[in-house]
Design a protein around this motif. Structure first.
Motif: not given
Length: 135
Positions: A16-33
């Motif tokens: 979370a940043n100083a303003a309390g906002l959360l970054p949106i992340y991408v989790r990408l899995t390709v054949d277990g990696h």
């Protein structure tokens, strides 16, 4: 052999940043990696729907963010379809390089000859006779 690809968007509460906002992340899995990267977008935790991986509401801000996430999702699946149509191997490294825009170093014949000729030009008079570069 079919390659399994999974995609998940989530708000990362540990960053979370100083303003309390959360970054949106991408989790990408390709054949277990697995690969995670930030979308460079931030959201209030109360407005995030984790089960739907999108922002709740019908405001312009919510529509804009959700459309951005849909475009990112579409880009990832377009890469998958492109690799399938070209009959290329769909490995983690190939997918990651394509997503990040990293191109393989391609050797073309003309640049190789130009580089060679430039090196020879520098050596004319030292190691090569002046007639070496005549056409």
């Amino acid at each position: 052999m079919k390659t399994k690809i999974t995609l998940h968007f989530y708000a990362k509460s540990t960053k979370a940043n100083a303003a309390g906002l959360l970054p949106i992340y991408v989790r990408l899995t390709v054949d277990g990696h697995r690969m995670e990267f930030s979308t460079k977008k931030f959201i209030d935790s109360a407005k995030w729907l984790p089960e739907m991986s999108k922002m709740k509401g019908k405001t312009e801000n919510a529509r804009s963010l959700n459309e951005y996430l849909n475009l990112l999702r579409s880009k990832i699946f377009d890469i998958q379809m492109e690799l399938i149509h070209r009959n290329e191997s769909l490995t983690f490294e190939v997918f990651k390089n394509r997503l990040l825009g990293i191109k393989e170093h391609e050797h073309m014949l003309i640049p190789i000859f130009k580089d060679h000729n430039n090196k020879i030009k520098e050596l004319v008079g030292k190691e090569y006779a002046p007639g070496t570069l005549e056409r």
